[in-house]
Design a protein around this motif. Sequence first.
Motif, PDB file in Angstrom:
ATOM      1  N   CYS A  64     -37.042 -66.331  57.619  1.00 42.72           N
ATOM      2  CA  CYS A  64     -36.060 -67.307  57.123  1.00 42.72           C
ATOM      3  C   CYS A  64     -34.779 -66.637  56.650  1.00 42.72           C
ATOM      4  O   CYS A  64     -33.788 -67.314  56.388  1.00 42.72           O
ATOM      5  CB  CYS A  64     -36.665 -68.148  56.010  1.00 42.72           C
ATOM      6  N   GLN A  65     -34.828 -65.306  56.471  1.00 37.84           N
ATOM      7  CA  GLN A  65     -33.647 -64.512  56.094  1.00 37.84           C
ATOM      8  C   GLN A  65     -33.226 -64.663  54.633  1.00 37.84           C
ATOM      9  O   GLN A  65     -32.169 -64.185  54.228  1.00 37.84           O
ATOM     10  CB  GLN A  65     -32.420 -64.831  56.977  1.00 37.84           C
ATOM     11  N   ALA A  99     -30.440 -62.442  52.607  1.00 37.77           N
ATOM     12  CA  ALA A  99     -29.280 -63.125  52.025  1.00 37.77           C
ATOM     13  C   ALA A  99     -29.109 -62.778  50.543  1.00 37.77           C
ATOM     14  O   ALA A  99     -27.998 -62.664  50.056  1.00 37.77           O
ATOM     15  CB  ALA A  99     -29.428 -64.636  52.199  1.00 37.77           C
ATOM     16  N   CYS A 144     -32.685 -72.573  57.606  1.00 34.65           N
ATOM     17  CA  CYS A 144     -32.360 -71.149  57.466  1.00 34.65           C
ATOM     18  C   CYS A 144     -31.113 -70.706  58.218  1.00 34.65           C
ATOM     19  O   CYS A 144     -30.154 -70.201  57.654  1.00 34.65           O
ATOM     20  CB  CYS A 144     -33.529 -70.319  57.981  1.00 34.65           C
ATOM     21  N   LEU A 145     -31.157 -70.881  59.532  1.00 34.51           N
ATOM     22  CA  LEU A 145     -30.277 -70.094  60.388  1.00 34.51           C
ATOM     23  C   LEU A 145     -28.874 -70.673  60.587  1.00 34.51           C
ATOM     24  O   LEU A 145     -28.059 -70.085  61.279  1.00 34.51           O
ATOM     25  CB  LEU A 145     -30.953 -69.829  61.738  1.00 34.51           C
ATOM     26  N   ARG A 200     -27.956 -68.489  57.053  1.00 29.78           N
ATOM     27  CA  ARG A 200     -28.468 -67.144  56.767  1.00 29.78           C
ATOM     28  C   ARG A 200     -28.704 -66.356  58.057  1.00 29.78           C
ATOM     29  O   ARG A 200     -29.182 -66.938  59.034  1.00 29.78           O
ATOM     30  CB  ARG A 200     -29.798 -67.227  55.989  1.00 29.78           C
ATOM     31  N   PRO A 201     -28.512 -65.060  58.068  1.00 28.04           N
ATOM     32  CA  PRO A 201     -27.994 -64.259  56.958  1.00 28.04           C
ATOM     33  C   PRO A 201     -26.472 -64.413  56.833  1.00 28.04           C
ATOM     34  O   PRO A 201     -25.767 -64.344  57.863  1.00 28.04           O
ATOM     35  CB  PRO A 201     -28.349 -62.820  57.352  1.00 28.04           C
ATOM     36  N   GLU A 259     -34.393 -74.422  52.249  1.00 27.80           N
ATOM     37  CA  GLU A 259     -35.746 -73.857  52.341  1.00 27.80           C
ATOM     38  C   GLU A 259     -36.199 -73.874  53.799  1.00 27.80           C
ATOM     39  O   GLU A 259     -35.745 -74.696  54.578  1.00 27.80           O
ATOM     40  CB  GLU A 259     -36.720 -74.668  51.469  1.00 27.80           C
ATOM     41  N   CYS A 260     -37.111 -72.992  54.132  1.00 28.41           N
ATOM     42  CA  CYS A 260     -37.574 -72.880  55.530  1.00 28.41           C
ATOM     43  C   CYS A 260     -38.675 -73.897  55.834  1.00 28.41           C
ATOM     44  O   CYS A 260     -39.528 -74.171  54.996  1.00 28.41           O
ATOM     45  CB  CYS A 260     -38.097 -71.460  55.757  1.00 28.41           C
TER      46      CYS A 260
END
Lengths: 187, 280
Positions: A72-73, A77, B150-151, B154-155, B189-190
């Motif tokens: 999920c990174q 982060a 997430c993506l 992030r990151p 949140e994932c």
Amino acid sequence: MSNESTNTPKHDAIEQMARELARDCYQCGKCSAGCPVGERMDVVPNRLIRLIQLGHMAKAAAAGAIWECVSCQTCTARCPQNVDCAAIMDALREFSVLRGTASPEQNRTVIFQRAFLDNIRRYGRLNEVELIGRFKTKAFLNDLSIPMLFKDALLGPQMIRRGKFHLRGEKVRDRDVVTRIFEKCNQ
Amino acid sequence: MNIGYYPGCALHGSSNDYEQSVRACLGALGVNLCELDDWICCGATAAHSLNHKLAVALPARSLAIAERDGYDDLLAPCPMCSAQLIKARTALARDRALREEIAATVELPLEGRTEVLNLIQIFQRIGLERLKSRATRSLNEFKPACYYGCLLVRPPQALRFDDCEHPTSMETLLSELGAAPVEWNFKTECCGAGLTMCNERTVLDLSHKIISNAAAHGANCIVVACPMCHVNLDMKQADIERHYGIRHAMKVYYLSDLVGMALGLHENELGVNRHFVSTP
């Protein structure tokens, strides 16, 4: 370098990469605190990183945690030291697969991801029907789990009804270049 | 407006409802999607988990095709694809030796010029004022929980989009169109992403928490801009309900569904009738 006799130059290169990535970690634990699957992990991310720093790559790569990670990174982060923790998890998985250290249950994820890449190598794009077929067959041979084999079987007809299944799958025209990219990246 | 388009495997596979939605919505706004010729898969989680070289080379091949064909911008509505493309582009931009090595690997010259955009960025580019002026219907019956996952964010070191801990770009957009987005806790949140097939337990747990939190904050739907988030929250919702013995009945829209409806498109034109959770 860990002094494991089974290490090949490829292992050493991945370990080197992981140690480089882990270098600046000062063990604040923020990665583990924010990890959405930390509670399922046998060794939490900051501890995996510490193992790498201390030269225990093989031990870190044997942890079940690396297959619980959802990429999920969040760790990357939030790291105050700019450590790319998610990339470290990737390196541990790559190392683990080269070693073949995943347990049968973790191995399901390995089987899925291998089948995924094999699919891309051959067609350049994902053929979902074939991926599911291969994954189910190989996962069944791996752990003989009948529930796993038939899980989601009922979804199939519902997906067909919604026009969500691409039965033939797509292929790119220049599949030879894809094959060559895989060959070069597997060296 | 012509723009390069990288659909990715999901939008050409079981998430083709997302492609239908994106095409209908952007079509209504006069955006012409030019699909990248002979694009290849980004490699997704499988590549970055098992082979760090492939994780750069696969997206780099598509970036090189985009560059060869003269696209300045490339829309990748799947955040897995866009993140992989952007991460590859970022890695190539800062390392000339790697750029030369990858160009040889993918057999095309490569500079990393093409900018990769997610779906929200296309709407931002079109502009909120223009969107508002084209809207024919208010979204005032919607109280969405805007879910970024997430993506999209992030990151942040590579993506540089919105605030990675508290993004608000979808809320801003949908508020302008009359919706009343809720404040909630799980927007980044994932959901468990690509583990749907091989680690379902994790996906059910994470997705259940997300839907529950949206409901607890008064949302009457969740809005996503990701095919995998949609699979886990919509397609797997019946499994989540069975597993936890709870009825969620939470509708999950793609961002382009709601924008499209504001533009006067019918749900069926956007593929909403092909989602799993239907309007109660």
